[in-house]
Enzyme design. Structure first.
Site, PDB file in Angstrom:
ATOM      1  N   GLU A 134       0.844  -1.211   0.000  1.00  0.00           N
ATOM      2  CA  GLU A 134       0.000   0.000   0.000  1.00  0.00           C
ATOM      3  C   GLU A 134       0.875   1.256   0.000  1.00  0.00           C
ATOM      4  O   GLU A 134       0.584   2.236  -0.694  1.00  0.00           O
ATOM      5  CB  GLU A 134      -0.939  -0.006   1.205  1.00  0.00           C
ATOM      6  N   GLU A 154      -3.470 -10.117   3.813  1.00  0.00           N
ATOM      7  CA  GLU A 154      -4.570  -9.742   4.702  1.00  0.00           C
ATOM      8  C   GLU A 154      -5.644 -10.832   4.758  1.00  0.00           C
ATOM      9  O   GLU A 154      -6.209 -11.105   5.819  1.00  0.00           O
ATOM     10  CB  GLU A 154      -5.216  -8.420   4.233  1.00  0.00           C
TER      11      GLU A 154
END
Ligand code: 1HE
Length: 280
Positions: A134, A154
């Site tokens: 990210e 995740e």
């Protein structure tokens, strides 16, 4: 007020999360200024540069405090890995409301990086995973050395991206590929990752930082207004209907070319002293 300032202001309006905002851990995010570029380094190698709240606060502070002479920035990570993402050790103590504000705090810092004053080049190696990807996706240029691997674990941790990944990563590789990475835990090695758009450059192992510095130096030679128009204009134009995009483009073209520096550069080419476009 610039569009990015509007974004950041909106993020600011979210009620403050922590009763006790984290102290920036400045010894874990170093900065070095070399002429007109700056190098920001994650220095938490024993935790594979995982990003704690204090590291994120320090990252924000380092970017807020860039000197005016800095015209481009390189971001890298010490040790064998660029960044192992969110510090999972801090996740266990967070309730839903804290989780919301935690995610918004990442948005604020990473939007500040993406829509800041100057272009950012990420020097990637080893793990670029979860929040590390990210962070990389908020940068403008990504240079991946051959040891790089990209993943979004995740899904397997029972969580979700929270640092703007669901907005930025599909723009790089498409929603279906991101879905695949999160659903199946697919890991992309450097070459394949570059092939699908996770980075623009693939370089030999150990060369990411030096190549990123070379690119930053080249970027820093551009007219600042052109760099600013590119990093603020292109992502927004991409989201505008064509007719709005043409108009935004015309405004940016007019502003860029009216700068005295632009006129001097064009004159130099016309009188034979400016650089030609060269192959290689
Ligand atoms: C960590 C973290 C971390 C390492 N948070 N402590 N990210 C992940 O799910 C990736 C988790 N990390 C890994 O899969 C591996 O650590 C690596 C592949 C990156 C590197 O492996 P390796 O063998 O070199 O290191 P290691 O032995 O796993 O880790 C060394 C130490 O770093 C160890 O701590 P120690 O005290 O036992 O020495 C690890 O616990 C610690 N460490 N990664 C906390 N991430 C805004 S939302 C974003 C959501 C996410 O980013 S989710 C993805 C999180």
């Amino acid at each position: 007020m610039t569009p990015s300032a509007v974004i950041l202001n909106l993020i600011d309006q979210v009620p403050q999360m922590q009763n006790h905002p984290p102290n920036p851990s400045l010894d874990e995010v170093a900065v070095e200024h070399r002429d007109n570029i700056s190098i920001v380094s994650l220095r938490r190698r024993n935790k594979r540069n995982a990003i704690s709240d204090s590291v994120m606060a320090a990252l924000g502070q380092r970017f807020d405090e860039l000197p005016a002479k800095t015209k481009a920035v390189v971001i890298d990570g010490e040790g064998d890995h660029f960044c192992a993402g969110l510090d999972l050790g801090e996740l266990k103590d967070r309730d839903a409301v804290d989780g919301l504000h935690h995610s918004r705090s990442w948005h604020k810092v990473l939007s500040g990086i993406e829509f800041g004053r100057v272009p950012i080049v990420a020097a990637l190696h080893g793990a670029v995973v979860g929040g590390g990807l990210e962070l990389a996706a908020a940068c403008h240029i990504r240079v991946a050395d051959d040891t790089t691997f990209f993943a979004l674990p995740e899904g397997s941790r029972g969580i979700f991206v929270g640092g703007g990944g669901s907005v930025r990563i599909p723009k790089l590789i498409g929603a279906d590929r991101m879905l695949d990475m999160m659903l199946t835990g697919r890991v992309y090695k450097a070459a394949e990752g570059v092939g699908i758009g996770l980075a623009q450059y693939h370089v030999p192992a150990g060369n990411a930082l030096s190549v990123a510095i070379d690119l930053a130096r080249r970027i820093a030679e551009n007219a600042p207004m052109t760099n600013y128009a590119l990093i603020h204009g292109l992502p927004r134009i991409a989201e505008q209907p064509a007719d709005h995009g043409f108009f935004t483009e015309a405004m940016l073209a007019a502003i860029s070319q009216s700068a005295p520096e632009a006129k001097a550069r064009v004159r130099a080419f016309l009188d034979g002293t400016g650089p030609k476009v060269k192959v290689g």
